[in-house]
Structures are given as C-alpha cells and as structure tokens.
Design a protein around this motif. Structure first.
Motif, PDB file in Angstrom:
ATOM      1  N   PRO A  71     -26.762  -8.186  64.803  1.00 49.56           N
ATOM      2  CA  PRO A  71     -27.201  -9.572  64.588  1.00 49.56           C
ATOM      3  C   PRO A  71     -28.368  -9.981  65.463  1.00 49.56           C
ATOM      4  O   PRO A  71     -29.002 -11.008  65.211  1.00 49.56           O
ATOM      5  CB  PRO A  71     -25.947 -10.379  64.948  1.00 49.56           C
ATOM      6  N   PHE A  72     -28.681  -9.187  66.484  1.00 51.50           N
ATOM      7  CA  PHE A  72     -29.687  -9.601  67.451  1.00 51.50           C
ATOM      8  C   PHE A  72     -31.101  -9.550  66.887  1.00 51.50           C
ATOM      9  O   PHE A  72     -31.994 -10.223  67.390  1.00 51.50           O
ATOM     10  CB  PHE A  72     -29.569  -8.744  68.710  1.00 51.50           C
ATOM     11  N   LEU A  73     -31.330  -8.737  65.867  1.00 50.07           N
ATOM     12  CA  LEU A  73     -32.643  -8.738  65.215  1.00 50.07           C
ATOM     13  C   LEU A  73     -32.920 -10.101  64.602  1.00 50.07           C
ATOM     14  O   LEU A  73     -34.036 -10.622  64.697  1.00 50.07           O
ATOM     15  CB  LEU A  73     -32.706  -7.653  64.143  1.00 50.07           C
ATOM     16  N   GLY A  74     -31.909 -10.700  63.970  1.00 47.26           N
ATOM     17  CA  GLY A  74     -32.078 -12.013  63.367  1.00 47.26           C
ATOM     18  C   GLY A  74     -32.434 -13.075  64.395  1.00 47.26           C
ATOM     19  O   GLY A  74     -33.318 -13.914  64.167  1.00 47.26           O
ATOM     20  N   ILE A 112     -36.074 -12.580  65.518  1.00 48.17           N
ATOM     21  CA  ILE A 112     -37.000 -13.135  64.530  1.00 48.17           C
ATOM     22  C   ILE A 112     -36.952 -14.658  64.568  1.00 48.17           C
ATOM     23  O   ILE A 112     -37.981 -15.332  64.447  1.00 48.17           O
ATOM     24  CB  ILE A 112     -36.664 -12.604  63.128  1.00 48.17           C
ATOM     25  N   LEU A 113     -35.763 -15.214  64.748  1.00 52.23           N
ATOM     26  CA  LEU A 113     -35.629 -16.674  64.830  1.00 52.23           C
ATOM     27  C   LEU A 113     -36.407 -17.224  66.024  1.00 52.23           C
ATOM     28  O   LEU A 113     -37.043 -18.282  65.922  1.00 52.23           O
ATOM     29  CB  LEU A 113     -34.149 -17.039  64.941  1.00 52.23           C
ATOM     30  N   ALA A 114     -36.378 -16.507  67.156  1.00 50.89           N
ATOM     31  CA  ALA A 114     -37.147 -16.941  68.322  1.00 50.89           C
ATOM     32  C   ALA A 114     -38.650 -16.912  68.030  1.00 50.89           C
ATOM     33  O   ALA A 114     -39.387 -17.829  68.424  1.00 50.89           O
ATOM     34  CB  ALA A 114     -36.817 -16.048  69.517  1.00 50.89           C
ATOM     35  N   ILE A 115     -39.102 -15.877  67.320  1.00 55.35           N
ATOM     36  CA  ILE A 115     -40.526 -15.796  66.955  1.00 55.35           C
ATOM     37  C   ILE A 115     -40.903 -16.956  66.036  1.00 55.35           C
ATOM     38  O   ILE A 115     -41.959 -17.585  66.195  1.00 55.35           O
ATOM     39  CB  ILE A 115     -40.827 -14.443  66.282  1.00 55.35           C
ATOM     40  N   SER A 156     -44.605 -27.999  64.668  1.00 58.20           N
ATOM     41  CA  SER A 156     -43.403 -28.233  63.863  1.00 58.20           C
ATOM     42  C   SER A 156     -42.140 -27.803  64.600  1.00 58.20           C
ATOM     43  O   SER A 156     -41.082 -27.637  63.989  1.00 58.20           O
ATOM     44  CB  SER A 156     -43.498 -27.466  62.536  1.00 58.20           C
ATOM     45  N   GLY A 157     -42.267 -27.610  65.910  1.00 62.19           N
ATOM     46  CA  GLY A 157     -41.128 -27.145  66.688  1.00 62.19           C
ATOM     47  C   GLY A 157     -39.958 -28.107  66.667  1.00 62.19           C
ATOM     48  O   GLY A 157     -38.796 -27.690  66.674  1.00 62.19           O
ATOM     49  N   ARG A 158     -40.255 -29.408  66.627  1.00 60.91           N
ATOM     50  CA  ARG A 158     -39.174 -30.396  66.625  1.00 60.91           C
ATOM     51  C   ARG A 158     -38.347 -30.288  65.359  1.00 60.91           C
ATOM     52  O   ARG A 158     -37.111 -30.336  65.402  1.00 60.91           O
ATOM     53  CB  ARG A 158     -39.744 -31.804  66.769  1.00 60.91           C
ATOM     54  N   SER A 201     -27.298 -15.805  62.015  1.00 62.10           N
ATOM     55  CA  SER A 201     -28.708 -15.489  62.284  1.00 62.10           C
ATOM     56  C   SER A 201     -29.487 -15.297  60.984  1.00 62.10           C
ATOM     57  O   SER A 201     -30.636 -15.734  60.867  1.00 62.10           O
ATOM     58  CB  SER A 201     -28.809 -14.245  63.159  1.00 62.10           C
ATOM     59  N   THR A 202     -28.855 -14.657  60.008  1.00 59.82           N
ATOM     60  CA  THR A 202     -29.532 -14.455  58.712  1.00 59.82           C
ATOM     61  C   THR A 202     -29.789 -15.788  58.018  1.00 59.82           C
ATOM     62  O   THR A 202     -30.884 -16.033  57.494  1.00 59.82           O
ATOM     63  CB  THR A 202     -28.681 -13.549  57.814  1.00 59.82           C
ATOM     64  N   LEU A 203     -28.799 -16.665  58.007  1.00 55.82           N
ATOM     65  CA  LEU A 203     -28.974 -17.990  57.395  1.00 55.82           C
ATOM     66  C   LEU A 203     -30.091 -18.760  58.079  1.00 55.82           C
ATOM     67  O   LEU A 203     -30.925 -19.395  57.411  1.00 55.82           O
ATOM     68  CB  LEU A 203     -27.669 -18.776  57.466  1.00 55.82           C
ATOM     69  N   LEU A 204     -30.124 -18.710  59.408  1.00 59.68           N
ATOM     70  CA  LEU A 204     -31.146 -19.458  60.132  1.00 59.68           C
ATOM     71  C   LEU A 204     -32.539 -18.877  59.898  1.00 59.68           C
ATOM     72  O   LEU A 204     -33.512 -19.625  59.824  1.00 59.68           O
ATOM     73  CB  LEU A 204     -30.815 -19.457  61.627  1.00 59.68           C
TER      74      LEU A 204
END
Length: 252
Positions: free
Chosen positions: A34-37, A40-43, A53-55, A108-111
């Motif tokens: 799950p850590f790959l997701g 990518i979410l952090a990127i 658009s961070g907010r 993580s995938t959903l996000l």
C-alpha cells in the motif's frame, strides 16, 4: 492562473491526463504494497500545493480519506479472515497485519484516484475532454452524452443560485438555521429539475437543427485539441509505470 505547473498540466492533452489517472490508480491496485499509493498521494499533494490547489486536495484527504481509512482498518484489520499475524490485542478483537495492510491499500488507491481525478477536473475543461475523445474516434453522440452528464451538476448549481437570489429579493428567508435553509431549499428541487430537463431537450433540438445526426459528412469541431511530444512521453511513462507494477506483483 499564472502558475507554471498549472499552465503545464493545463496544456496537456485530456487523453494524456485521463491515461495518467487510470494508470496511477490501476498501478496502485496491482502493486502488492500500500505504500506506493501513499507515495503517489504525497506527490499529488505537493503538485497540488504548487498549483495553489493544496487546500482542496487536503480537505478531500482529511474529509474523505481519513474516515474511510479508519473504517477499513476497523473492518479488515479486526475481522478479516486473512489475518494470521497479530500486531495488537484490543481485548474485544485482535488487529491483524494482513487485514490492516489490505485496508491501507484500498484507502490509498481510492485517494490516488480521487485526488488525481480532482486535479484533472481543475486543469481541464469538459468541452476539451469531449473534443479530445471525439477526435480520438469516439462517436459524437456518446461524446455529447458525456458532456451533458458532466455539465448537469454545474448547471443545476447555477440555477439554484439564481432562484435563491430571486427568492431572497422577494423577502424569502434563505439563510439561518438548518431547518430554515431546508424549508427554503426543498421548494427549489422541482423547478430546478424540470428546467434542467427542458434545457436538455432544447439543446438536443438545437443540435438536430444544425445537422448533428447527418450521416456521411465529416463533422467539424470548434475546439482543436493538440497532441505534443510531452503528451507522448507522459503516456509512455504511465504505461511503463503500469508494467512495472505488474512485474513486481507477479515476480514475487
């Protein structure tokens, strides 16, 4: 918006952005960890911050991601039949490592899907998306259905705002407590839905009078979506990323 990163993503072909969203999400599904997701979410979050658009992305993660993650961990981590390694004993149930990792992978995938698609919508006009799809060979009738579906919510929101302003100018109370707002909003549903249906019928009739259904003639489009070298490169990179996830999944 003069932001360089926003301008860069804004100039990309919509098909490229759709392919990026799909390959990122599907890659997270295929990849065993799950850590790959979350990486990518952090990127995506960093890119969203640079695009101002961070907010919005942060509120999406906090408002949807965190509650869903805790709910999935509670269900899968405590009661999944896959649990063999116990990491915590809560008394009423035991928290399993396998179920927890599976819950984190789903969240993580959903996000990744939601945040990437949110950035896609913020950097792409609906008309450009449909124009790119039709130029790629999609039937124009299907393209019109997609465009109408994407525009129905913004159009209804505009109509609700117009009707609320008209009611407020006539002295109708549209603010205050939740009960007062509900009393003012419920009478709007009927006129908004009926007017939206009427508008859809009128647009269909207008298209027919302009030869929308004529066969044997190549249609033209007002919007011409370009395909650049950057688009080709990003498509190749997204496919390579997907193949990498597949190889890692079946190599183990």
């Amino acid at each position: 918006m003069n932001n360089r990163i926003y301008v860069f993503f804004r100039a990309l072909n919509p098909i490229t952005k759709i392919l990026l969203v799909l390959n990122l999400g599907v890659g997270c599904i295929i990849y065993p960890s799950p850590f790959l997701g979350y990486f990518i979410l952090a990127i995506i979050l960093v890119l969203a911050c640079f695009m101002k658009s961070g907010r919005k992305i942060g509120l999406l993660i906090l408002g949807f991601g965190i509650p869903v993650t805790f709910m999935l961990i509670f269900i899968q981590g405590l009661y999944s039949p896959k649990n063999t390694t116990i990491i915590a004993d809560l008394g009423f149930a035991e928290l399993g490592l396998e179920g927890t990792l599976y819950a984190l992978k789903i969240s993580s995938t959903l996000l990744v899907f939601l945040t990437a698609f949110s950035l896609f919508l913020q950097t792409t006009k609906n008309s450009e998306t449909v124009a790119a799809l039709t130029q790629s060979g999609l039937n124009m009738k299907i393209g019109y259905l997609i465009l109408a579906s994407l525009n129905v919510v913004p159009q209804m929101q505009r109509k609700v705002k117009i009707i609320q302003e008209a009611q407020e100018s006539r002295g109708v109370e549209v603010t205050g407590s939740f009960l007062q707002r509900a009393k003012a909003f419920l009478p709007l549903i009927g006129p908004v839905v009926l007017s939206s249906l009427t508008d859809a019928q009128e647009r269909g009739m207008t298209l027919e009078t302009r030869g929308f259904s004529i066969k044997g003639i190549k249609p033209t489009t007002l919007i011409d979506v370009k395909q650049s070298l950057i688009d080709t490169l990003l498509k190749v990179l997204s496919i390579v990323f997907l193949l990498f996830c597949i190889v890692i999944r079946f190599w183990r």
